[in-house]
Design an enzyme around this catalytic site. Structure first.
Site, PDB file in Angstrom:
ATOM      1  N   HIS A 165      36.488  42.314  47.147  1.00  0.00           N
ATOM      2  CA  HIS A 165      36.735  42.229  45.255  1.00  0.00           C
ATOM      3  C   HIS A 165      36.622  43.936  44.980  1.00  0.00           C
ATOM      4  CE1 HIS A 165      35.640  37.882  45.481  1.00  0.00           C
ATOM      5  NE2 HIS A 165      34.750  37.895  45.807  1.00  0.00           N
ATOM      6  N   CYS A 215      38.107  37.523  49.427  1.00  0.00           N
ATOM      7  CA  CYS A 215      36.846  36.895  49.986  1.00  0.00           C
ATOM      8  C   CYS A 215      37.100  35.171  50.554  1.00  0.00           C
ATOM      9  CB  CYS A 215      36.473  36.795  48.580  1.00  0.00           C
ATOM     10  SG  CYS A 215      34.381  37.066  48.827  1.00  0.00           S
TER      11      CYS A 215
END
Length: 503
Positions: free
Chosen positions: A426, A342
């Protein structure tokens, strides 16, 4: 039982509210009770995406798993994601609605959300046999009581009985219990049914005289003394205590299957989000995970992880200031593995255009991946699935940055160049087959004779931990009394403790 409820409050932050709530949920569902968790307002950088694309606190997603139900936005209607010491992004019903200072939020915005919070709670109570609510911080924050929507504010509005959890491992638990009650108004005190002692070490018989005196002083009983257990802080709201890393580190660890261990260094960037991404690595026998903030700590690492962050540009500056950026670049040049997740993926790219999060404009990245990132006002909230390294992978995305990938080898909607990997996903390492394949790649590149265990199941380990929480409640709490509270509310006639707070 129909629509019963309970609020689990705490004497302090980190008293154990999250795990006690999860434990009660797991205990109830094992008794055949249809139960759901709830937290009206959560402040956390550790979040999760529900199947309908809503962002909620990971603690509530974990509690939903404990209750064996699908998490939804109803379970955490207000999520605050800190962007600095003084401001947070406000996520309402799973979607970001703006950035507010602490003064602006507590000065009026928070109070206006009480209706939404109560509507969500009532909808859950209409659907489930019981709703176990988690408070935030302490209910005795008297400066914030007027606008409270997560502690006594919802307890009063929804007539919920309250059990206060105290961490005895820190000391001062009796004073904390007494003071918490005594700083509440008479109307609030009438809902405080009693206490739960958490993290006790030693002989309970030595504690019992104190519990008797506490009951004489407050007119309220203690519903249980939960013993200290290592590695139960699963899916914490914030901080660096990674749940399964803690469990693996503190308990008997299975030896590595191969001849070597793998050392993983996670850069402890500012405003780190979703640090639970590395839980699954730490669950593997022979994988040692640690958080680092100095360049020299990367020297012996076989894998460096740059994790997610709520402040990508700030994290980039921090990495440069500490010499970590240069150390990561050297690793990449030497063909040593680096994984960016991310915000960490964005940091590894060529440049970032950010007029949304930091408003820093054009910023040069580390240039290790052929990626350009532009921050969009709309947040991406998805639950993608796909394949990598020949294995099925599932994950979730929470980001404003939009990545334009201009080269490299495709990798989970991101890319890979040599042994530098980057993705917005994630949770991808929770996919067992993919995690093992990835670790084999890391071991190869690092020159380690490490072999992933063939049978580690992350989901099974998580279920074991949730069952341990349920066992703690079942074995060390007065479950019959807790059930009566959930069904019938706080007992009448609870005494008032002076001085109290203004109504």
């Amino acid at each position: 039982m129909s629509g019963g409820g309970l609020l689990v409050a705490g004497t302090t932050s980190d008293a154990g509210k999250s795990v006690v709530t999860a434990g009660i949920c797991r205990w109830l569902v094992r008794q055949g009770v249809k139960v759901a968790p709830f937290k009206g307002q959560n402040m956390s950088l550790n979040s999760f995406v529900t199947r309908e694309g809503a962002e909620i606190g990971r603690a509530q997603a974990m509690q939903a798993q404990a209750a064996r139900v699908e998490p939804t936005a109803l379970m955490n209607p207000v999520l605050l994601k800190p962007g600095s010491d003084r401001s947070s992004q406000v996520v309402l019903m799973g979607k970001p609605v703006g950035e507010l200072s602490a003064r602006g939020y507590h000065g009026g915005r928070q109070e206006s959300l009480l209706g939404t919070v109560l509507e969500c709670l009532e909808e859950l109570r209409g659907t489930y046999d019981a709703v176990i609510c988690e408070g935030a911080g302490s209910p005795a924050e008297i400066n914030l009581r007027r606008t409270d929507i997560v502690n006594m504010g919802i307890a009063r509005a929804a007539r919920l009985p309250v059990v206060v959890v105290g961490d005895i491992d820190r000391g001062g638990v009796f004073a904390s219990f007494f003071g918490t009650v005594a700083l509440l108004s008479p109307e609030d005190q009438a809902l405080i049914a009693g206490f739960l002692v958490n993290k006790f070490r030693g002989d309970v018989s030595l504690l019992e005289p104190g519990l008797d005196m506490l009951q004489q002083l407050t007119g309220r009983r203690t519903f249980g003394v939960l013993p200290y257990r290592h590695g139960l802080g699963i899916d914490e709201e914030d901080g660096l205590r990674v749940s399964l890393r803690g469990a693996v580190r503190e308990s008997t660890v299975a030896p590595p299957v191969g001849e070597d261990v793998l050392r993983v260094a996670v850069c402890a960037v500012p405003l780190m989000s979703n640090f639970t991404d590395v839980d699954a690595l730490a669950a593997e026998p022979g994988v040692v995970v640690r958080f680092v903030d100095r360049a020299e700590e990367l020297v012996d690492a076989d894998l460096v992880v740059v994790p997610g962050t709520r402040g990508t540009v700030r994290a980039l500056e921090w990495l440069r200031e500490r010499g970590l950026a240069a150390a990561i670049a050297r690793r990449a040049a030497e063909g040593r593995p680096v994984l960016g997740i991310c915000g960490g993926f964005q940091v590894l790219g060529e440049h970032i255009d950010d007029e949304v999060e930091s408003r820093a404009g054009h910023v040069q990245g580390l240039g290790l991946l052929p990626v350009r990132v532009r921050f969009a006002k709309e947040k991406t909230l998805t639950r993608p699935s796909g394949a990598a390294l020949g294995e099925h992978v599932e994950g979730y995305e929470i980001h404003h940055g939009v990545a334009d990938v201009m080269g490299g080898e495709a990798f989970l909607d991101g890319c890979r160049v040599g042994d530098v990997w980057g993705t917005h996903w994630h949770g991808s390492l929770e996919s067992d087959g993919f995690r093992r394949a990835f670790l084999r790649e890391v071991a190869r590149a690092a020159g380690r004779r490490f072999t992933p265990a063939p049978d580690t199941s992350f989901s099974a380990l998580r279920e074991e931990q949730l069952d341990l929480l349920g066992d703690l409640i079942e074995e060390h709490a007065d479950t019959s009394a807790l059930l009566r509270l959930i069904e019938t509310g706080a007992p009448s006639g609870l005494p008032f403790l002076a001085p109290g707070a203004p109504s």
